[in-house]
Design an enzyme around this catalytic site. Structure first.
Site, mmCIF file in Angstrom:
data_model
loop_
_atom_site.group_PDB
_atom_site.id
_atom_site.type_symbol
_atom_site.label_atom_id
_atom_site.label_comp_id
_atom_site.label_asym_id
_atom_site.label_seq_id
_atom_site.Cartn_x
_atom_site.Cartn_y
_atom_site.Cartn_z
ATOM 1 N N SER A 194 0.820 -1.216 -0.082
ATOM 2 C CA SER A 194 0.086 0.102 -0.059
ATOM 3 C C SER A 194 0.810 1.209 -0.076
ATOM 4 O O SER A 194 1.704 1.409 -1.137
ATOM 5 C CB SER A 194 -0.848 -0.153 1.239
ATOM 6 O OG SER A 194 -1.901 0.848 1.112
ATOM 7 N N MET A 195 0.738 2.001 1.075
ATOM 8 C CA MET A 195 1.564 3.458 0.998
ATOM 9 C C MET A 195 2.989 2.954 0.952
ATOM 10 O O MET A 195 3.884 3.685 0.371
ATOM 11 C CB MET A 195 1.250 4.070 2.317
ATOM 12 C CG MET A 195 2.436 5.455 2.508
ATOM 13 S SD MET A 195 2.193 6.232 3.918
ATOM 14 C CE MET A 195 3.376 5.639 4.811
#
Length: 252
Positions: free
Chosen positions: A93-94
């Protein structure tokens, strides 16, 4: 490894170094079980961003590019001590964005860049904008976490837990909301892209947009599940990582 930035949860092996980057609001311990599922010959280190766990009193980064720069600077010190050692980056994700930006900085420096990137739960930055996160207030951030991670819903009903995790979440979502893609040459590193088939944040098609960011081999692996599919499929994810690292070893 004497660094405030990296944590180990297994005994380091003599094989490639694998550096793991957590998701928004996440900490190094998010990768404890994956590190334990990987082959013992690997050296798995997990990035500990400021503002969480043992770095709780430090100010978290609200600029993703600056965060990647800080990690790249610290990782370059580690790599300089053993410049011939192959290494790879894993981000979810991030963490995929931070890993990618870190790889770009390292590839532009004097040391060799990573052999492979493992990018999970995220599309390429030029095709998958995070600008809408810049409009989020605290309630929006918590609602987004509940939407993506069913396991966190009951915990986020506890005000004490919310008070503890919100500063890092708030900072990470601000970093995502202010991040802007800066065009550059594709990396030479190969990529393994991993995605859940029912991830509400990124489709399988969007995951494939990473292909334009590498001059090497790009493989997309699809798993059953949502945004945090990897914690339900540790053995399969570990096998995909092992396969990717072995492929690079054979190629070199």
């Amino acid at each position: 490894m004497n660094s405030t930035w990296f944590r180990r949860f297994t005994t380091p092996g003599n094989g490639p170094l694998l550096v793991c980057f957590p998701h928004a609001g996440g900490s190094a311990t998010a990768y404890r079980t994956l590190a334990q599922a990987l082959p013992a010959d690997l050296d798995v280190v997990c990035v500990q961003y400021p503002g969480r766990q043992d770095r709780y009193l430090e100010e978290p980064f609200t600029d993703l590019t600056r965060l990647a720069g800080a990690v790249a600077e610290e990782l370059a010190r580690v790599l300089a001590a053993d410049p011939g050692r192959p290494y790879a980056l894993f981000g979810h994700s991030m963490g995929s964005l931070v890993a990618f930006e870190t790889a770009r900085l390292l590839a532009a420096g004097p040391l060799p860049g990573p052999r492979r990137l493992f990018l999970s739960g995220r599309g390429a930055p030029d095709a998958h904008s995070t600008a809408h996160f810049g409009l989020y207030d605290d309630a929006d951030v918590l609602a987004e976490v509940r939407r993506l991670d069913a396991a966190s819903r009951s915990m986020l009903d506890d005000p004490d837990i919310v008070e503890m995790v919100l500063p890092a979440l708030r900072a990470d979502y601000r970093a995502l909301g202010t991040y802007r893609w800066r065009a550059g040459a594709p990396l030479t590193a190969a990529m393994t892209v991993l995605v859940g088939d029912s991830d509400p944040m990124v489709t399988v098609e969007q995951a494939g947009t990473w292909r334009s960011h590498s001059r090497g081999d790009v493989t997309v692996k699809v798993f059953p599940g949502g945004h945090f599919y990897l914690f339900d499929h540790l053995a399969e994810v570990a096998a995909a990582v092992t396969e990717g690292l072995r492929a690079e070893a054979a190629a070199s």
